[in-house]
Design a protein around this motif. Structure first.
Motif, PDB file in Angstrom:
ATOM      1  N   ALA A   1     -14.470  17.967   0.248  1.00 48.52           N
ATOM      2  CA  ALA A   1     -13.676  17.928  -0.978  1.00 48.52           C
ATOM      3  C   ALA A   1     -12.227  17.694  -0.577  1.00 48.52           C
ATOM      4  CB  ALA A   1     -13.823  19.244  -1.744  1.00 48.52           C
ATOM      5  N   GLY A   2     -11.365  17.546  -1.549  1.00 48.16           N
ATOM      6  CA  GLY A   2      -9.957  17.342  -1.213  1.00 48.16           C
ATOM      7  C   GLY A   2      -9.140  16.867  -2.389  1.00 48.16           C
ATOM      8  N   GLU A   3      -7.836  16.743  -2.134  1.00 47.57           N
ATOM      9  CA  GLU A   3      -6.896  16.318  -3.161  1.00 47.57           C
ATOM     10  C   GLU A   3      -6.108  15.120  -2.643  1.00 47.57           C
ATOM     11  OE1 GLU A   3      -2.934  18.048  -5.530  1.00 47.57           O
ATOM     12  OE2 GLU A   3      -3.973  19.264  -4.006  1.00 47.57           O
ATOM     13  N   PHE A   4      -6.004  14.087  -3.488  1.00 42.74           N
ATOM     14  CA  PHE A   4      -5.240  12.897  -3.128  1.00 42.74           C
ATOM     15  C   PHE A   4      -3.764  13.173  -3.387  1.00 42.74           C
ATOM     16  CE2 PHE A   4      -3.503   8.636  -4.151  1.00 42.74           C
ATOM     17  CZ  PHE A   4      -3.778   8.005  -2.950  1.00 42.74           C
ATOM     18  N   VAL A   5      -2.937  13.004  -2.365  1.00 40.71           N
ATOM     19  CA  VAL A   5      -1.508  13.302  -2.467  1.00 40.71           C
ATOM     20  C   VAL A   5      -0.716  12.033  -2.189  1.00 40.71           C
ATOM     21  CG1 VAL A   5       0.409  14.658  -1.553  1.00 40.71           C
ATOM     22  CG2 VAL A   5      -1.871  15.685  -1.748  1.00 40.71           C
ATOM     23  N   ASN A   6       0.029  11.591  -3.187  1.00 44.10           N
ATOM     24  CA  ASN A   6       0.882  10.411  -3.040  1.00 44.10           C
ATOM     25  C   ASN A   6       2.292  10.856  -2.683  1.00 44.10           C
ATOM     26  OD1 ASN A   6       2.085   7.920  -3.132  1.00 44.10           O
ATOM     27  ND2 ASN A   6       2.061   7.751  -5.364  1.00 44.10           N
ATOM     28  N   GLN A   7       2.694  10.571  -1.447  1.00 37.15           N
ATOM     29  CA  GLN A   7       4.029  10.971  -0.981  1.00 37.15           C
ATOM     30  C   GLN A   7       5.059   9.869  -1.191  1.00 37.15           C
ATOM     31  OE1 GLN A   7       1.714  10.946   2.361  1.00 37.15           O
ATOM     32  NE2 GLN A   7       1.948  13.104   2.935  1.00 37.15           N
ATOM     33  N   ASP A   8       4.639   8.754  -1.755  1.00 35.83           N
ATOM     34  CA  ASP A   8       5.460   7.549  -1.844  1.00 35.83           C
ATOM     35  C   ASP A   8       6.037   7.412  -3.253  1.00 35.83           C
ATOM     36  OD1 ASP A   8       6.490   4.914  -1.755  1.00 35.83           O
ATOM     37  OD2 ASP A   8       4.987   4.357  -0.260  1.00 35.83           O
ATOM     38  N   LYS A   9       7.346   7.432  -3.376  1.00 37.40           N
ATOM     39  CA  LYS A   9       8.003   7.337  -4.679  1.00 37.40           C
ATOM     40  C   LYS A   9       8.474   5.912  -4.994  1.00 37.40           C
ATOM     41  CE  LYS A   9       7.375  11.706  -5.020  1.00 37.40           C
ATOM     42  NZ  LYS A   9       6.209  12.174  -5.805  1.00 37.40           N
ATOM     43  N   GLY A  10       8.132   4.966  -4.138  1.00 40.14           N
ATOM     44  CA  GLY A  10       8.554   3.586  -4.344  1.00 40.14           C
ATOM     45  C   GLY A  10       7.917   2.966  -5.575  1.00 40.14           C
ATOM     46  N   GLU A  11       8.640   2.039  -6.197  1.00 38.31           N
ATOM     47  CA  GLU A  11       8.137   1.373  -7.389  1.00 38.31           C
ATOM     48  C   GLU A  11       7.553  -0.004  -7.064  1.00 38.31           C
ATOM     49  OE1 GLU A  11      11.070   1.383 -10.473  1.00 38.31           O
ATOM     50  OE2 GLU A  11      11.162   3.587 -10.545  1.00 38.31           O
ATOM     51  N   ASP A  12       7.293  -0.247  -5.771  1.00 39.45           N
ATOM     52  CA  ASP A  12       6.675  -1.500  -5.348  1.00 39.45           C
ATOM     53  C   ASP A  12       5.279  -1.258  -4.766  1.00 39.45           C
ATOM     54  OD1 ASP A  12       7.611  -0.121  -3.138  1.00 39.45           O
ATOM     55  OD2 ASP A  12       8.276  -1.920  -2.053  1.00 39.45           O
ATOM     56  N   THR A  13       4.709  -0.072  -5.034  1.00 45.32           N
ATOM     57  CA  THR A  13       3.427   0.297  -4.433  1.00 45.32           C
ATOM     58  C   THR A  13       2.269   0.100  -5.412  1.00 45.32           C
ATOM     59  OG1 THR A  13       3.388   2.604  -5.150  1.00 45.32           O
ATOM     60  CG2 THR A  13       4.639   2.099  -3.140  1.00 45.32           C
ATOM     61  N   ASP A  14       1.075   0.105  -4.846  1.00 37.77           N
ATOM     62  CA  ASP A  14      -0.117   0.000  -5.689  1.00 37.77           C
ATOM     63  C   ASP A  14      -0.269   1.227  -6.582  1.00 37.77           C
ATOM     64  OD1 ASP A  14      -0.765   1.657  -3.516  1.00 37.77           O
ATOM     65  OD2 ASP A  14      -2.524   0.489  -2.900  1.00 37.77           O
TER      66      ASP A  14
ATOM     67  N   GLN B   1       0.841  -1.197   0.000  1.00 36.41           N
ATOM     68  CA  GLN B   1       0.000   0.000   0.000  1.00 36.41           C
ATOM     69  C   GLN B   1       0.873   1.242   0.000  1.00 36.41           C
ATOM     70  OE1 GLN B   1      -3.070   0.016   3.080  1.00 36.41           O
ATOM     71  NE2 GLN B   1      -2.625   2.165   3.492  1.00 36.41           N
ATOM     72  N   ALA B   2       0.639   2.143  -0.936  1.00 34.30           N
ATOM     73  CA  ALA B   2       1.422   3.378  -0.998  1.00 34.30           C
ATOM     74  C   ALA B   2       1.123   4.270   0.199  1.00 34.30           C
ATOM     75  CB  ALA B   2       1.118   4.123  -2.290  1.00 34.30           C
ATOM     76  N   LYS B   3       2.139   4.987   0.648  1.00 36.31           N
ATOM     77  CA  LYS B   3       1.969   5.975   1.713  1.00 36.31           C
ATOM     78  C   LYS B   3       1.433   7.252   1.075  1.00 36.31           C
ATOM     79  CE  LYS B   3       5.595   4.149   4.727  1.00 36.31           C
ATOM     80  NZ  LYS B   3       5.981   2.995   3.885  1.00 36.31           N
ATOM     81  N   ALA B   4       0.145   7.430   1.138  1.00 35.41           N
ATOM     82  CA  ALA B   4      -0.526   8.580   0.535  1.00 35.41           C
ATOM     83  C   ALA B   4      -1.690   8.982   1.428  1.00 35.41           C
ATOM     84  CB  ALA B   4      -1.002   8.242  -0.879  1.00 35.41           C
ATOM     85  N   ARG B   5      -2.230  10.152   1.176  1.00 33.85           N
ATOM     86  CA  ARG B   5      -3.347  10.614   2.006  1.00 33.85           C
ATOM     87  C   ARG B   5      -4.169  11.637   1.239  1.00 33.85           C
ATOM     88  NH1 ARG B   5      -2.586  15.494   5.049  1.00 33.85           N
ATOM     89  NH2 ARG B   5      -0.683  16.592   4.441  1.00 33.85           N
ATOM     90  N   TRP B   6      -5.307  11.958   1.811  1.00 31.37           N
ATOM     91  CA  TRP B   6      -6.166  13.012   1.272  1.00 31.37           C
ATOM     92  C   TRP B   6      -5.905  14.312   2.027  1.00 31.37           C
ATOM     93  CZ3 TRP B   6      -9.184  12.869  -2.964  1.00 31.37           C
ATOM     94  CH2 TRP B   6      -9.472  11.614  -3.509  1.00 31.37           C
ATOM     95  N   VAL B   7      -5.604  15.370   1.290  1.00 37.34           N
ATOM     96  CA  VAL B   7      -5.550  16.715   1.878  1.00 37.34           C
ATOM     97  C   VAL B   7      -6.946  17.295   1.693  1.00 37.34           C
ATOM     98  CG1 VAL B   7      -4.506  18.994   1.780  1.00 37.34           C
ATOM     99  CG2 VAL B   7      -3.118  16.953   1.325  1.00 37.34           C
ATOM    100  N   GLU B   8      -7.678  17.387   2.793  1.00 40.34           N
ATOM    101  CA  GLU B   8      -9.120  17.639   2.714  1.00 40.34           C
ATOM    102  C   GLU B   8      -9.471  19.093   3.009  1.00 40.34           C
ATOM    103  OE1 GLU B   8     -10.528  13.156   4.008  1.00 40.34           O
ATOM    104  OE2 GLU B   8     -10.043  14.645   5.542  1.00 40.34           O
ATOM    105  N   LYS B   9     -10.590  19.493   2.474  1.00 38.89           N
ATOM    106  CA  LYS B   9     -11.170  20.793   2.775  1.00 38.89           C
ATOM    107  C   LYS B   9     -12.687  20.657   2.678  1.00 38.89           C
ATOM    108  CE  LYS B   9     -10.904  22.497  -1.993  1.00 38.89           C
ATOM    109  NZ  LYS B   9     -10.412  23.566  -2.894  1.00 38.89           N
ATOM    110  N   PHE B  10     -13.377  21.596   3.284  1.00 41.33           N
ATOM    111  CA  PHE B  10     -14.838  21.593   3.241  1.00 41.33           C
ATOM    112  C   PHE B  10     -15.339  22.835   2.516  1.00 41.33           C
ATOM    113  CE2 PHE B  10     -14.024  18.668   6.679  1.00 41.33           C
ATOM    114  CZ  PHE B  10     -15.014  17.720   6.517  1.00 41.33           C
ATOM    115  N   ASP B  11     -16.228  22.611   1.590  1.00 39.00           N
ATOM    116  CA  ASP B  11     -16.891  23.697   0.867  1.00 39.00           C
ATOM    117  C   ASP B  11     -18.111  24.111   1.696  1.00 39.00           C
ATOM    118  OD1 ASP B  11     -17.992  25.441  -0.883  1.00 39.00           O
ATOM    119  OD2 ASP B  11     -18.408  23.978  -2.467  1.00 39.00           O
TER     120      ASP B  11
END
Length: 259
Positions: A212-225, A188-198
């Motif tokens: 609402a929000g933006e999905f941010v993938n902080q994981d640069k590994g090539e073994d992740t989903d 599983q990639a180390k990523a998260r949602w940076v969320e905000k509310f409208d």
């Protein structure tokens, strides 16, 4: 139902009428006897929620073949699995499949996913389980490309079973069959949602909010989903439902808890 065939429980979180569920039923009906217990309305983002403060209802849906039985349930995806195992089935199913979800359940999305929580619930019951998702949120997404791969993955699990305490989180890129490079076992990639509310207001002046929000993938590994999906592969992540952080116990045991 034919006891010589595998008994397969199918559920989802998009609701009993979702095209992704219909695609999954079509594949599973070629492999074994099928019981469908799915929510009567969309239940996306419900995670592992269960119904405790209101009643639950099952509605049997007529089918033309004895090899498929189908029910809609007023509860959550996890409720569907619990009711199937405890109230409908006379024996434990050989497999539970959940989906096909309209949209990604890769990375941190597994935490929020009703699709994957249903698979996890089956795993807790000792049933091999797989959650399937497609990276396409369109209600009319093309699920035909996935069917041969769903069949392959399902047959592998039926033949080999799964390690104890593990279910599979399978995500498909939105690609044509000829452009899918293959299947990758991933973490599983180390990523998260940076969320905000409208924030908005009703005509009566009451505040309300849209998440609402933006999905941010902080994981640069090539073994992740996330890497696999971004590079044309189907990602398969083995998910455990023992949430103990075993690696942390040694450090925590050095703290002065009883002094």
């Amino acid at each position: 139902m034919d006891t010589a065939k595998p008994l397969i429980l199918i559920t989802n979180d998009d609701g009993v009428s979702a095209p992704g569920l219909r695609a999954l039923i079509a594949v599973m009906a070629e492999i074994g006897d099928v019981l469908v217990v799915a929510p009567d309305k969309p239940q996306s983002g419900m995670g592992h929620a269960i119904t405790t403060n209101s009643t639950l209802y099952l509605n049997k849906i007529s089918k033309e073949t004895d090899s498929i039985q189908e029910y809609s349930c007023s509860g959550t995806p996890v409720d569907c699995v619990k009711l199937a195992v405890n109230e409908i089935l006379k024996r434990k199913p050989d497999l539970c499949v959940s989906g096909v979800n309209h949209g990604s359940n890769s990375s941190i999305n597994v935490i929020y996913s009703g699709t994957m929580s249903a698979a996890v619930e089956a795993g807790i019951e000792g049933i091999p389980a797989i959650g399937f998702s497609l990276l396409d949120y369109d209600w009319n997404a093309d699920f035909e490309t996935m069917k041969p791969f769903i069949r392959k993955i399902t047959l592998e699990v039926l033949e080999n079973s799964l390690p104890k305490g593990v279910v599979l989180n399978v995500n498909f890129p939105k690609l044509t069959q000829e452009n899918i490079k293959g299947i990758k076992i991933c973490r599983q990639a180390k990523a998260r949602w940076v969320e905000k509310f409208d924030k908005r207001q009703t005509p009566q002046g009451r505040d309300y909010y849209w998440l609402a929000g933006e999905f941010v993938n902080q994981d640069k590994g090539e073994d992740t989903d996330e890497w696999a999906l971004g590079n044309g592969y189907i990602s398969v992540v083995p998910v455990q439902f023992d949430l103990t952080a075993h690696y942390a116990t040694q450090e925590l045991n050095t703290w002065k808890w009883n002094e």
